[in-house]
Design a protein around this motif. Structure first.
Motif, short mmCIF file in Angstrom:
data_model
loop_
_atom_site.label_atom_id
_atom_site.label_comp_id
_atom_site.label_asym_id
_atom_site.label_seq_id
_atom_site.Cartn_x
_atom_site.Cartn_y
_atom_site.Cartn_z
N GLU A 268 0.83 -1.20 0.00
CA GLU A 268 0.00 0.00 0.00
C GLU A 268 0.87 1.26 0.00
O GLU A 268 0.59 2.23 -0.72
N LYS A 269 1.94 1.23 0.78
CA LYS A 269 2.82 2.40 0.85
C LYS A 269 3.51 2.65 -0.49
O LYS A 269 3.72 3.81 -0.88
N GLU A 270 3.86 1.59 -1.20
CA GLU A 270 4.48 1.74 -2.51
C GLU A 270 3.51 2.40 -3.49
O GLU A 270 3.90 3.28 -4.27
N ARG A 271 2.25 2.00 -3.46
CA ARG A 271 1.25 2.60 -4.36
C ARG A 271 0.97 4.06 -3.98
O ARG A 271 0.80 4.91 -4.86
N ILE A 272 0.94 4.33 -2.70
CA ILE A 272 0.73 5.71 -2.24
C ILE A 272 1.89 6.59 -2.71
O ILE A 272 1.68 7.71 -3.19
N ALA A 273 3.11 6.09 -2.58
CA ALA A 273 4.28 6.85 -3.02
C ALA A 273 4.23 7.13 -4.52
O ALA A 273 4.54 8.24 -4.97
N ALA A 274 3.83 6.14 -5.31
CA ALA A 274 3.73 6.31 -6.77
C ALA A 274 2.73 7.41 -7.12
O ALA A 274 2.98 8.23 -8.02
N ALA A 275 1.61 7.46 -6.41
CA ALA A 275 0.61 8.50 -6.65
C ALA A 275 1.14 9.87 -6.24
O ALA A 275 0.88 10.88 -6.90
N LYS B 274 3.34 11.75 -8.75
CA LYS B 274 2.66 12.39 -9.87
C LYS B 274 2.36 13.87 -9.60
O LYS B 274 2.04 14.62 -10.53
N MET B 275 2.44 14.27 -8.35
CA MET B 275 2.18 15.66 -7.99
C MET B 275 3.44 16.52 -8.06
O MET B 275 3.37 17.75 -7.91
N VAL B 276 4.58 15.89 -8.29
CA VAL B 276 5.87 16.59 -8.24
C VAL B 276 6.32 17.00 -9.64
O VAL B 276 6.14 16.25 -10.61
N GLU B 277 6.91 18.19 -9.74
CA GLU B 277 7.49 18.67 -10.99
C GLU B 277 8.92 19.12 -10.73
O GLU B 277 9.26 19.57 -9.63
N ASP B 278 9.77 18.99 -11.76
CA ASP B 278 11.15 19.45 -11.64
C ASP B 278 11.19 20.92 -11.25
O ASP B 278 10.36 21.73 -11.70
N GLY B 279 12.14 21.27 -10.41
CA GLY B 279 12.32 22.64 -9.99
C GLY B 279 11.59 23.00 -8.72
O GLY B 279 11.79 24.09 -8.17
N GLN B 280 10.75 22.10 -8.22
CA GLN B 280 9.99 22.40 -7.02
C GLN B 280 10.81 22.20 -5.75
O GLN B 280 11.85 21.55 -5.76
N CYS B 281 10.29 22.79 -4.68
CA CYS B 281 10.84 22.55 -3.34
C CYS B 281 9.86 21.66 -2.59
O CYS B 281 8.68 21.99 -2.45
N ILE B 282 10.37 20.53 -2.12
CA ILE B 282 9.54 19.50 -1.48
C ILE B 282 9.97 19.34 -0.02
O ILE B 282 11.17 19.27 0.27
N ILE B 283 9.00 19.26 0.89
CA ILE B 283 9.29 18.87 2.27
C ILE B 283 8.84 17.44 2.46
O ILE B 283 7.71 17.06 2.10
N LEU B 284 9.72 16.63 3.03
CA LEU B 284 9.41 15.24 3.34
C LEU B 284 9.52 15.03 4.85
O LEU B 284 10.59 15.20 5.43
N ASP B 285 8.43 14.67 5.45
CA ASP B 285 8.41 14.26 6.85
C ASP B 285 9.13 12.92 7.00
O ASP B 285 9.34 12.19 6.02
N SER B 286 9.48 12.55 8.21
CA SER B 286 10.07 11.23 8.45
C SER B 286 8.99 10.16 8.34
O SER B 286 7.81 10.44 8.50
N GLY B 287 9.42 8.93 8.07
CA GLY B 287 8.46 7.83 8.00
C GLY B 287 8.73 6.91 6.82
O GLY B 287 9.54 7.23 5.93
N THR B 288 8.06 5.78 6.81
CA THR B 288 8.32 4.78 5.77
C THR B 288 7.66 5.16 4.44
O THR B 288 8.23 4.90 3.38
N THR B 289 6.48 5.76 4.48
CA THR B 289 5.83 6.15 3.23
C THR B 289 6.59 7.29 2.57
O THR B 289 6.80 7.29 1.34
N THR B 290 7.03 8.24 3.35
CA THR B 290 7.81 9.35 2.79
C THR B 290 9.19 8.88 2.32
O THR B 290 9.74 9.44 1.37
N THR B 291 9.73 7.85 2.95
CA THR B 291 10.98 7.27 2.47
C THR B 291 10.79 6.64 1.09
O THR B 291 11.64 6.77 0.20
N ALA B 292 9.64 5.99 0.89
CA ALA B 292 9.32 5.44 -0.42
C ALA B 292 9.19 6.55 -1.46
O ALA B 292 9.62 6.39 -2.62
N ILE B 293 8.62 7.68 -1.07
CA ILE B 293 8.53 8.83 -1.98
C ILE B 293 9.93 9.33 -2.32
O ILE B 293 10.23 9.65 -3.48
#
Length: 270
Positions: free
Chosen positions: A96-103, A106-125
């Motif tokens: 489930e976490k792998e599928r969530i990460a894949a989705a 799709k919201m990310v574009e080159d050049g953006q600034c992304i914040i990632l919280d700690s956790g296993t799902t965010t690690t997959a992202i």
């Protein structure tokens, strides 16, 4: 025939008390095993009305055996304070976490600034972000920073004290640094998502850092598998109104999905 009908009626009158106790014990056992139970699921499984289920759950709560929540009930124990390690979390709902990460990717574009919280799902992202060529990634997770160390991204660790359970950095330094930052998207992993309380985490210091992340991001995306819903942990991060998007798996009950949409939260089921 009349006698038979009368006997049947008497038998039915004799059974409810016993069946009620058995049913309530069954419900309690389910909640103890799985951590929660939903009214709709119990109604279908036990073939009783949702009104009866709610009465059973209210009774169990009155005895201090469960904690009622929106749409169901939660296990009563120190589970609200339990803070599992990252390794323990990795074993839970992996697909489930792998599928969530894949989705989420799709919201990310080159050049953006992304914040990632700690956790296993965010690690997959974080692992999936390697397909991009130019990003700025802000994180409080040491393992995510290490994961992205070989890329050309600008990776910013917020600083702070290390929480060994989650490989995350917390404390006033992390909070102060986040106040000076701005990001396009925050992907926030959560331990609990209660439709009334909001999103929660077992650690008070972590909740403060997460709250600072929410303030720093233009778009807030909660990424969590469906087991996290109708579940409360120790510390609230933000109310549901602070969340713009939720990405979760397709096991999410329909009533919760509808409740999220009614709160103007964009929902993606994978």
């Amino acid at each position: 025939m009349p006698t038979s009908k009368k006997l049947d009626t008497t038998a039915n009158n004799d059974k409810p008390e016993m069946l009620m106790d058995e049913r309530r014990q069954h419900i309690l056992d389910l909640i103890q095993r799985h951590g929660r139970a939903l009214v709709g699921e119990l109604s279908r499984e036990l073939k009783i009305s949702q009104i009866t289920v709610r009465k059973d759950l209210d009774y169990l709560q009155s005895k201090g055996l469960v904690q009622r929540s929106h749409g169901g009930a939660l296990r009563i124990q120190a589970s609200a304070l339990i803070d599992p390690t990252l390794q323990e979390k990795q074993k839970q709902n992996f697909r489930e976490k792998e599928r969530i990460a894949a989705a989420a990717l799709k919201m990310v574009e080159d050049g953006q600034c992304i914040i990632l919280d700690s956790g296993t799902t965010t690690t997959a992202i974080a692992k999936g972000l390697k397909r991009f060529s130019q990003l700025t990634v802000i994180t409080n997770a040491v393992n995510i920073a290490a994961e992205l160390a070989g890329t050309d991204f600008e990776v910013i660790l917020v600083g702070g004290s290390l929480r060994k359970n989650s490989f995350s950095l917390v404390g006033p330094l992390a909070e102060d640094n986040l106040q000076e930052m701005h990001a396009d998207i925050l992907f926030l992993g959560v331990d609990g998502f209660d439709l009334e309380v909001g999103i929660t985490t077992p650690n008070f210091l972590e909740s403060r850092v997460n709250r600072a992340m929410v303030k720093a991001a233009q778009t807030v995306v909660a990424v969590c598998d469906s087991s996290k819903f109708n579940r409360r942990s120790l510390s609230r991060i933000v109310p549901p109104s602070a969340i713009h998007y939720v990405i979760t798996d397709c096991k999410l009950p329909n009533d919760i999905a509808e409740a999220l949409r009614l709160q103007n939260i964009n929902l993606t089921l994978v």
